[in-house]
Scaffold this motif. Structure first.
Motif, short mmCIF file in Angstrom:
data_model
loop_
_atom_site.label_atom_id
_atom_site.label_comp_id
_atom_site.label_asym_id
_atom_site.label_seq_id
_atom_site.Cartn_x
_atom_site.Cartn_y
_atom_site.Cartn_z
N ASN A 57 0.81 -1.22 0.00
CA ASN A 57 0.00 0.00 0.00
C ASN A 57 0.85 1.27 0.00
N PHE A 107 3.20 1.89 2.04
CA PHE A 107 3.84 1.95 3.36
C PHE A 107 4.51 0.62 3.67
N ARG A 154 -5.33 -0.11 2.06
CA ARG A 154 -4.94 1.07 1.28
C ARG A 154 -5.21 2.37 2.03
N SER A 174 -2.87 2.70 6.33
CA SER A 174 -1.65 2.15 5.74
C SER A 174 -0.83 1.31 6.70
N HIS A 190 -10.97 -0.63 2.56
CA HIS A 190 -9.80 -0.89 1.71
C HIS A 190 -10.21 -0.85 0.23
N ARG A 211 2.62 5.92 -2.19
CA ARG A 211 1.42 6.61 -1.71
C ARG A 211 1.79 8.07 -1.46
N ARG A 230 3.65 9.15 1.83
CA ARG A 230 4.91 8.46 2.15
C ARG A 230 5.90 8.80 1.05
#
Length: 302
Positions: free
Chosen positions: A35, A37, A115, A118, A237, A273, A276
């Motif tokens: 995801n 992370f 998702r 995370s 999610h 993402r 991140r």
């Protein structure tokens, strides 16, 4: 001989939304979930976290720091295991059949890296069989060996879980941050007892000092929040993935191209993402290929 695609998967397989295997025990390299992370391969003993690297003196360059996989759980069976990677919803499905006390038992496992939330890795397990008795389901966990990159020690975690908190051994640059990693994961029993039409929820929460001043406390809080309504995790999610796929491309006329395109884009999106800010490595977030490093051609080709 190949088995027919399960009826409830057939349309999604035909539309290249699910990548199907009639027996994933024969697949050498199983899919990855991620995801942006956290990322891991199905059945792998390793999880990697974006931005968490360690230097090993014996090998020189920094590489992704290994976290033992908390949800690498299989149901031992000699039967074929039909499976599918749903690249639209970001979920890996595996179906197994076992016999418990003379009763055939249908099992579906689902793995996903949440998702929207995370820090969460999730494995759900549906158990179905005829009758009103209870059955025993054997489980086999594969956390692997201790991490050579992170020195973990146990901390007090919520009931029914184990908590591990540790730091990388050597930062990427001299004087750099000694990153902390913490995770809370369920204690995996060797057997679970199930009534008819039971769903089990196995949830792990992982945090680092990159985004959390107290990674252990944050992981525990995330786990407790998730377990307040674990039955809602999958829908939130899927909704987060649906929002990502709301824009994109449609390919018609070449099913092979559509399948390859959908899978490639899914794996890129699984490794990044917006919150991140770490770039993409050639092997993706679930892999330590190229030591997990990003290269100049990432922005050009990936």
């Amino acid at each position: 001989a190949a088995h027919a695609v399960p009826a409830d998967w057939a349309d999604r397989v035909a539309q290249n939304q699910m990548l199907y295997s009639d027996d994933d025990s024969k697949v050498k390299l199983l899919p990855a979930i991620g995801n942006g992370f956290a990322g891991t391969f199905i059945d792998s003993d390793t999880v990697y976290l974006a931005g968490v690297f360690n230097v090993r003196l014996s090998t020189g360059p920094s590489q992704r720091a290994r976290v033992p996989a908390p949800l690498a759980v299989t149901v031992p069976t000699a039967q074929p295991r039909p499976a599918a990677m749903d690249i639209e919803r970001g979920i890996y499905f595996r179906r197994s059949v076992i016999t418990s006390g003379g009763v055939p038992v249908q099992i579906e496992q689902r793995w996903y890296a949440h998702r929207a939330r995370s820090s969460l890795l999730v494995m759900e397990m549906d158990v179905a069989f005829a009758g009103t008795q209870q059955v025993n389901i054997p489980l086999r966990a594969n956390p692997g060996s201790k991490s050579a990159d992170i020195t973990f020690s146990a901390f007090d975690a919520p009931a029914g879980t184990v908590g591990w908190n540790g730091t990388i051994n050597i930062p990427e640059v001299a004087g750099g941050e000694i990153i902390t990693v913490a995770y809370v994961a369920p204690q995996i029993p060797s057997t679970v007892t199930a009534a008819h039409n039971t769903t089990f929820y196995f949830v792990a929460a992982l945090r680092t000092s990159i985004e959390s001043p107290d990674a252990a406390a944050a992981a525990a809080a995330d786990y407790l929040a998730a377990m307040q309504a674990p039955e809602s995790l999958r829908s939130t999610h899927e909704a987060a993935w649906a929002a990502i796929w709301a824009t994109g491309y449609e390919i018609e006329g070449r099913q092979d191209v559509a399948r390859a395109f959908n899978a490639s884009l899914f794996y890129i999106l699984s490794s990044i993402r917006a919150d991140r800010p770490f770039s993409l490595s050639p092997g993706g977030l679930a892999s330590n290929a190229y030591n997990g490093h990003a290269f100049w051609d990432c922005e050009t080709w990936m």
